[in-house]
Design an enzyme around this catalytic site. Structure first.
Site, short mmCIF file in Angstrom:
data_model
loop_
_atom_site.label_atom_id
_atom_site.label_comp_id
_atom_site.label_asym_id
_atom_site.label_seq_id
_atom_site.Cartn_x
_atom_site.Cartn_y
_atom_site.Cartn_z
N GLY A 172 -1.64 -1.44 -9.25
CA GLY A 172 -1.30 -0.73 -8.00
C GLY A 172 -0.84 -1.93 -7.16
O GLY A 172 -1.23 -2.89 -7.05
N GLN B 210 0.21 -5.22 1.37
CA GLN B 210 -0.10 -6.38 0.48
C GLN B 210 1.04 -7.05 0.48
O GLN B 210 0.92 -8.49 -0.13
CB GLN B 210 -0.45 -5.70 -0.85
CG GLN B 210 -1.99 -5.34 -0.94
CD GLN B 210 -2.32 -4.90 -2.33
OE1 GLN B 210 -2.03 -3.89 -2.69
NE2 GLN B 210 -3.15 -5.71 -2.76
N CYS C 35 -8.90 -7.02 -6.78
CA CYS C 35 -7.68 -6.77 -5.87
C CYS C 35 -6.74 -7.92 -5.68
O CYS C 35 -7.20 -8.89 -5.97
CB CYS C 35 -8.31 -6.56 -4.26
SG CYS C 35 -6.96 -6.07 -3.28
N LEU C 36 -5.39 -7.81 -5.91
CA LEU C 36 -4.53 -8.74 -5.90
C LEU C 36 -4.61 -9.74 -4.66
O LEU C 36 -4.05 -10.66 -4.48
CB LEU C 36 -3.01 -8.13 -6.29
CG LEU C 36 -2.93 -7.41 -7.29
CD1 LEU C 36 -1.41 -7.03 -7.40
CD2 LEU C 36 -3.17 -8.51 -8.45
N HIS D 109 -8.00 3.11 -4.34
CA HIS D 109 -8.07 1.82 -3.93
C HIS D 109 -6.74 1.57 -3.04
O HIS D 109 -6.76 1.04 -2.19
CB HIS D 109 -8.21 0.78 -5.30
CG HIS D 109 -7.94 -0.68 -4.89
ND1 HIS D 109 -8.96 -1.58 -5.27
CD2 HIS D 109 -6.93 -1.20 -4.59
CE1 HIS D 109 -8.53 -2.73 -4.82
NE2 HIS D 109 -7.37 -2.51 -4.37
N GLU D 110 -5.65 2.12 -3.74
CA GLU D 110 -4.30 1.66 -2.97
C GLU D 110 -4.29 2.61 -1.63
O GLU D 110 -3.74 2.14 -0.75
CB GLU D 110 -3.19 2.19 -3.85
CG GLU D 110 -3.17 1.41 -5.41
CD GLU D 110 -3.27 -0.07 -5.07
OE1 GLU D 110 -2.89 -0.54 -3.84
OE2 GLU D 110 -3.89 -0.91 -5.92
N HIS E 20 -6.11 0.72 0.98
CA HIS E 20 -5.28 -0.43 1.67
C HIS E 20 -4.41 0.17 2.87
O HIS E 20 -4.25 -0.47 3.83
CB HIS E 20 -4.38 -0.96 0.58
CG HIS E 20 -4.86 -2.27 -0.29
ND1 HIS E 20 -5.20 -3.24 0.31
CD2 HIS E 20 -5.22 -2.32 -1.57
CE1 HIS E 20 -5.74 -4.17 -0.54
NE2 HIS E 20 -5.35 -3.50 -1.85
#
Length: 214
Positions: free
Chosen positions: A68, A73, A126-127, A168-169, A172
């Site tokens: 995702g 991000q 997480c990226l 999670h997304e 963000h």
């Protein structure tokens, strides 16, 4: 190349961001764009530019790789995220975590609410926080509402690992990182995770590191 000026109009900034082609730079924790929240998407981009931006998110997510990616991000404060999970995991992991394949999807103006009171806790990464993972207890099932990139309404219940991804997304987009919801004692470097905590569940980690699971 310098990042587009945050004072430039949104469409102009995204055009500049897309100029190099290929994966976009991923913003790391500590950048305010990950904390200030997003604005609802209400047609700020022409359809062609929206399609190019969505494709850039897909390319960036796959290259990372991740399951995702949210617009903040990559430095864009729009309420848009993408998800995709081929779920190449062993059967025991699939069963324990409810991790099933998810096709590529675009989430526009998403929001979620728990369905029932059950919670599930697993390691999550997480990226934008590279190198670490931590256990996060989340609602096991959620109802996600919003639209897709074509403006079609989305109203769907997600369970298992897909529920974790959409939470999670969407978080963000509200300026929330997974670490805000994580069990602090579970924080593990990726190398430690690979050496010690590859089990399908977090039970052994909870016992050894001293935290409770729901």
């Amino acid at each position: 190349m310098a990042s587009p000026s945050p004072r430039a109009p949104l469409a102009e900034r995204i055009e500049e961001l897309l100029v190099p082609g290929g994966p976009l730079p991923i913003v790391a924790a500590g950048d305010p764009v990950l904390r200030t929240g997003t604005v609802r998407y209400e047609g700020q981009l022409e359809p062609a530019l929206l399609a190019r931006f969505v494709e850039a998110l897909r390319i960036t997510m796959r290259a990372a790789p991740g399951v995702g990616l949210a617009a903040p991000q990559v430095g864009v404060e729009l309420r848009i995220a993408v998800i995709e999970d081929p779920a190449p995991v062993p059967e025991e992991v699939r069963l324990a975590r409810g991790r099933v394949p998810q096709p590529f999807r675009v989430l526009v103006n998403p929001s979620y609410e728990p369905v029932g009171s059950a919670r599930a806790a697993f390691f999550e990464g997480c990226l934008s926080v590279p190198g670490y993972q931590a256990v996060v207890a989340r609602p096991a099932e959620v109802r996600l509402t919003g639209e897709d990139e074509h403006g079609r309404p989305l109203d769907e219940v997600f369970g298992g690992w897909p529920a974790r991804i959409v939470q999670h997304e969407t978080d963000h987009l509200d300026g929330v990182l997974y670490l805000d919801r994580a069990e602090p004692r579970s924080l593990s470097a990726n190398q430690a995770l690979l050496e010690r905590w590859t089990q399908p569940t977090a039970k052994e980690a909870a016992k050894a590191l001293g935290f409770e699971l729901p």
